[in-house]
Scaffold this motif. Structure first.
Motif, PDB file in Angstrom:
ATOM      1  N   TRP A 119       0.795  -1.292  -0.065  1.00 49.68           N
ATOM      2  CA  TRP A 119       0.083  -0.056  -0.047  1.00 49.68           C
ATOM      3  C   TRP A 119       1.044   1.013  -0.290  1.00 49.68           C
ATOM      4  O   TRP A 119       1.858   1.339   0.592  1.00 49.68           O
ATOM      5  CB  TRP A 119      -0.810  -0.035   1.371  1.00 49.68           C
ATOM      6  CG  TRP A 119      -1.681   1.117   1.480  1.00 49.68           C
ATOM      7  CD1 TRP A 119      -3.018   1.512   1.058  1.00 49.68           C
ATOM      8  CD2 TRP A 119      -1.213   2.505   2.246  1.00 49.68           C
ATOM      9  NE1 TRP A 119      -3.344   2.794   1.391  1.00 49.68           N
ATOM     10  CE2 TRP A 119      -2.335   3.262   2.058  1.00 49.68           C
ATOM     11  CE3 TRP A 119      -0.109   2.873   2.792  1.00 49.68           C
ATOM     12  CZ2 TRP A 119      -2.224   4.595   2.726  1.00 49.68           C
ATOM     13  CZ3 TRP A 119      -0.022   4.256   3.518  1.00 49.68           C
ATOM     14  CH2 TRP A 119      -1.084   4.937   3.246  1.00 49.68           C
ATOM     15  N   HIS A 127      -8.033   2.096  -3.456  1.00 52.14           N
ATOM     16  CA  HIS A 127      -7.646   1.086  -2.543  1.00 52.14           C
ATOM     17  C   HIS A 127      -6.188   1.337  -2.061  1.00 52.14           C
ATOM     18  O   HIS A 127      -5.875   0.818  -0.865  1.00 52.14           O
ATOM     19  CB  HIS A 127      -7.794  -0.216  -2.968  1.00 52.14           C
ATOM     20  CG  HIS A 127      -7.284  -0.612  -4.382  1.00 52.14           C
ATOM     21  ND1 HIS A 127      -6.104  -0.498  -4.466  1.00 52.14           N
ATOM     22  CD2 HIS A 127      -7.797  -1.575  -5.246  1.00 52.14           C
ATOM     23  CE1 HIS A 127      -5.671  -0.849  -5.910  1.00 52.14           C
ATOM     24  NE2 HIS A 127      -6.654  -1.601  -6.444  1.00 52.14           N
ATOM     25  N   GLU A 220      -7.712  -6.933   6.413  1.00 49.87           N
ATOM     26  CA  GLU A 220      -6.958  -6.372   5.573  1.00 49.87           C
ATOM     27  C   GLU A 220      -6.094  -7.252   4.558  1.00 49.87           C
ATOM     28  O   GLU A 220      -6.037  -7.444   3.424  1.00 49.87           O
ATOM     29  CB  GLU A 220      -6.349  -5.066   5.772  1.00 49.87           C
ATOM     30  CG  GLU A 220      -6.982  -3.679   5.958  1.00 49.87           C
ATOM     31  CD  GLU A 220      -6.428  -2.581   6.040  1.00 49.87           C
ATOM     32  OE1 GLU A 220      -5.008  -2.456   5.822  1.00 49.87           O
ATOM     33  OE2 GLU A 220      -6.770  -1.692   6.814  1.00 49.87           O
ATOM     34  N   ALA A 224      -5.767  -8.044   0.409  1.00 44.04           N
ATOM     35  CA  ALA A 224      -4.952  -6.927  -0.141  1.00 44.04           C
ATOM     36  C   ALA A 224      -4.302  -7.509  -1.325  1.00 44.04           C
ATOM     37  O   ALA A 224      -4.392  -6.991  -2.674  1.00 44.04           O
ATOM     38  CB  ALA A 224      -4.229  -6.316   0.956  1.00 44.04           C
ATOM     39  N   THR A 231      -7.516  -6.079  -9.598  1.00 42.47           N
ATOM     40  CA  THR A 231      -7.623  -4.583 -10.190  1.00 42.47           C
ATOM     41  C   THR A 231      -6.537  -4.527 -11.347  1.00 42.47           C
ATOM     42  O   THR A 231      -6.995  -3.976 -12.294  1.00 42.47           O
ATOM     43  CB  THR A 231      -7.923  -3.699  -9.277  1.00 42.47           C
ATOM     44  OG1 THR A 231      -6.635  -3.829  -8.225  1.00 42.47           O
ATOM     45  CG2 THR A 231      -9.094  -3.986  -8.159  1.00 42.47           C
ATOM     46  N   SER A 238     -15.012  -4.482  -4.765  1.00 44.25           N
ATOM     47  CA  SER A 238     -15.523  -3.165  -4.153  1.00 44.25           C
ATOM     48  C   SER A 238     -15.908  -3.904  -2.914  1.00 44.25           C
ATOM     49  O   SER A 238     -15.885  -5.008  -2.702  1.00 44.25           O
ATOM     50  CB  SER A 238     -16.680  -2.602  -4.742  1.00 44.25           C
ATOM     51  OG  SER A 238     -17.563  -3.432  -4.987  1.00 44.25           O
ATOM     52  N   ARG A 239     -16.557  -3.149  -1.790  1.00 45.03           N
ATOM     53  CA  ARG A 239     -17.299  -3.523  -0.764  1.00 45.03           C
ATOM     54  C   ARG A 239     -18.597  -4.049  -1.181  1.00 45.03           C
ATOM     55  O   ARG A 239     -18.920  -3.575  -2.327  1.00 45.03           O
ATOM     56  CB  ARG A 239     -17.259  -2.475   0.370  1.00 45.03           C
ATOM     57  CG  ARG A 239     -16.082  -1.954   0.824  1.00 45.03           C
ATOM     58  CD  ARG A 239     -15.623  -2.658   2.038  1.00 45.03           C
ATOM     59  NE  ARG A 239     -16.434  -3.135   2.786  1.00 45.03           N
ATOM     60  CZ  ARG A 239     -16.635  -2.600   4.067  1.00 45.03           C
ATOM     61  NH1 ARG A 239     -15.825  -1.332   4.400  1.00 45.03           N
ATOM     62  NH2 ARG A 239     -17.338  -2.793   5.185  1.00 45.03           N
ATOM     63  N   ALA A 244     -15.726   1.802  -2.320  1.00 48.51           N
ATOM     64  CA  ALA A 244     -14.411   1.293  -2.571  1.00 48.51           C
ATOM     65  C   ALA A 244     -13.763   0.613  -1.329  1.00 48.51           C
ATOM     66  O   ALA A 244     -13.880   0.988  -0.197  1.00 48.51           O
ATOM     67  CB  ALA A 244     -13.485   2.561  -2.796  1.00 48.51           C
ATOM     68  N   LEU A 245     -12.933  -0.284  -1.839  1.00 48.94           N
ATOM     69  CA  LEU A 245     -12.178  -0.871  -0.594  1.00 48.94           C
ATOM     70  C   LEU A 245     -10.826  -0.296  -0.360  1.00 48.94           C
ATOM     71  O   LEU A 245     -10.287   0.322  -1.109  1.00 48.94           O
ATOM     72  CB  LEU A 245     -11.632  -2.316  -1.257  1.00 48.94           C
ATOM     73  CG  LEU A 245     -12.588  -3.380  -1.653  1.00 48.94           C
ATOM     74  CD1 LEU A 245     -11.871  -4.391  -2.447  1.00 48.94           C
ATOM     75  CD2 LEU A 245     -12.886  -4.036  -0.178  1.00 48.94           C
ATOM     76  N   LYS A 246     -10.645  -0.011   1.147  1.00 48.60           N
ATOM     77  CA  LYS A 246      -9.603   0.818   1.493  1.00 48.60           C
ATOM     78  C   LYS A 246      -8.509   0.092   2.284  1.00 48.60           C
ATOM     79  O   LYS A 246      -9.052  -0.435   3.293  1.00 48.60           O
ATOM     80  CB  LYS A 246     -10.097   2.239   2.266  1.00 48.60           C
ATOM     81  CG  LYS A 246     -10.778   3.172   1.111  1.00 48.60           C
ATOM     82  CD  LYS A 246     -11.343   4.375   1.850  1.00 48.60           C
ATOM     83  CE  LYS A 246     -12.029   5.212   0.805  1.00 48.60           C
ATOM     84  NZ  LYS A 246     -12.414   6.549   1.136  1.00 48.60           N
ATOM     85  N   TYR A 247      -7.393   0.443   2.209  1.00 46.25           N
ATOM     86  CA  TYR A 247      -6.313  -0.293   2.909  1.00 46.25           C
ATOM     87  C   TYR A 247      -5.610   0.499   3.976  1.00 46.25           C
ATOM     88  O   TYR A 247      -5.517   1.651   3.759  1.00 46.25           O
ATOM     89  CB  TYR A 247      -5.694  -1.146   2.124  1.00 46.25           C
ATOM     90  CG  TYR A 247      -6.300  -2.341   1.564  1.00 46.25           C
ATOM     91  CD1 TYR A 247      -6.640  -3.686   2.070  1.00 46.25           C
ATOM     92  CD2 TYR A 247      -6.876  -2.105   0.110  1.00 46.25           C
ATOM     93  CE1 TYR A 247      -7.484  -4.580   1.508  1.00 46.25           C
ATOM     94  CE2 TYR A 247      -7.813  -3.116  -0.133  1.00 46.25           C
ATOM     95  CZ  TYR A 247      -7.897  -4.453   0.412  1.00 46.25           C
ATOM     96  OH  TYR A 247      -8.665  -5.271  -0.141  1.00 46.25           O
ATOM     97  N   LEU A 257     -16.564  -8.177   0.622  1.00 49.10           N
ATOM     98  CA  LEU A 257     -16.098  -7.874  -0.480  1.00 49.10           C
ATOM     99  C   LEU A 257     -16.771  -8.455  -1.651  1.00 49.10           C
ATOM    100  O   LEU A 257     -17.202  -9.532  -1.426  1.00 49.10           O
ATOM    101  CB  LEU A 257     -14.563  -7.883  -0.625  1.00 49.10           C
ATOM    102  CG  LEU A 257     -13.740  -9.127  -0.902  1.00 49.10           C
ATOM    103  CD1 LEU A 257     -12.442  -9.089  -1.264  1.00 49.10           C
ATOM    104  CD2 LEU A 257     -13.981 -10.000   0.088  1.00 49.10           C
TER     105      LEU A 257
END
Length: 277
Positions: A119, A127, A220, A224, A231, A238-239, A244-247, A257
């Motif tokens: 990340w 993400h 996560e 991840a 992607t 996505s959720r 959006a998925l966020k890390y 997800l």
């Protein structure tokens, strides 16, 4: 194996491959008579290897590993300095040293994985994932963002189906969402039980299934690396509410997800709205 590639995507692939080799060797050495001991040893061997290599080759980067002490705790003022360091870092490696410990300890199963993701605070994607690799040691392959697979072909089941497209939907072997059976009936899907989250998302990437839906508890590190690869391949991730998925969040829980072919995303998100509430 000498020095690893310096490019982050290649380094992630190298790490996942090294850990996978160690896990495969351990499986052979210990056998399957004591599943609990094998699971514990596998987690430790892979975690220690990855941590050692990151300390050597990426010493300035922060790390979030499933096997770190306190890794599941949401950050508060009382939580460790390591958590604060991670939240302030520009680059964080998000690691699942052994995804699918249950399957790893079952002889003959290949649906377990090693997850290595990076990340970055300066990423251009929501993400924030800029590199990742999913090692599938028992399948003798690594999927990575350095050489992402081509967009997956439609499965045979999806292409036929008597006039209605049949979607192959990867589902958890042990804890599928309670609404998944009704959702599958709604959209005309066939459930395909599999082990680890990494193996399920990898199956979407390779076209063995068309989608994977999870709800009810993950972190996560469970998604991840496979999301980074998915992607990069061009798949939707996505959720389950479409957000959006966020890390690298203060709370490492990321409980749900959807990863699927882009042409299925709107249909599956609509069905999720009907069934997951």
């Amino acid at each position: 194996m000498g020095s690893p590639p310096m490019i982050d995507g290649g380094f992630a692939r190298w790490l996942a491959s090294r850990a996978g080799q160690a896990l495969t060797a351990l499986r052979t050495e210990m056998g399957f008579a004591d599943a609990g001991a094998l699971r514990s040893a596998g987690d430790k061997v892979s975690h220690d290897l990855i941590r050692t290599e990151l300390a050597k080759w990426r010493p300035a980067d922060a790390v979030l590993s499933e096997e770190d002490e306190g890794s599941r705790l949401a950050w508060t003022a009382e939580v460790t300095d390591a958590a604060l360091s991670r939240l302030n870092a520009d680059r964080v490696w998000i690691i699942d040293p052994l995804d699918g410990t249950r399957e790893y300890a079952e002889e003959g199963r290949s649906d377990w994985a090693v997850h290595v993701a990076l990340w970055s605070r300066h990423a251009s994607t929501p993400h924030g994932l800029v590199a990742g690799a999913v090692g599938l040691p028992a399948q003798h392959r690594v999927l990575g963002t350095d050489h992402p697979p081509a967009y997956p072909p439609m499965t045979v089941e999806a292409a036929v189906g008597g006039g209605r497209r049949v979607i192959r939907l990867a589902a958890s072997r042990s804890r599928p969402p309670v609404f998944l059976t009704d959702l599958a009936e709604d959209v005309g899907a066939h459930l395909v039980p599999m082990g680890s989250a990494g193996a399920k998302i990898a199956a979407v990437v390779t076209g063995e299934v068309d989608a994977y839906i999870h709800a009810g508890g993950q972190y996560e590190w469970d998604s991840a690396a496979p999301v980074a690869v998915a992607t990069a391949t061009g798949l939707h991730a996505s959720r389950i509410d479409g957000s959006a998925l966020k890390y690298n969040g203060a709370d490492p829980r990321l409980p749900d997800l959807l990863v699927c072919r882009k042409d299925l995303a709107s249909r599956l998100l609509a069905a999720l709205q009907r069934h997951s509430g």
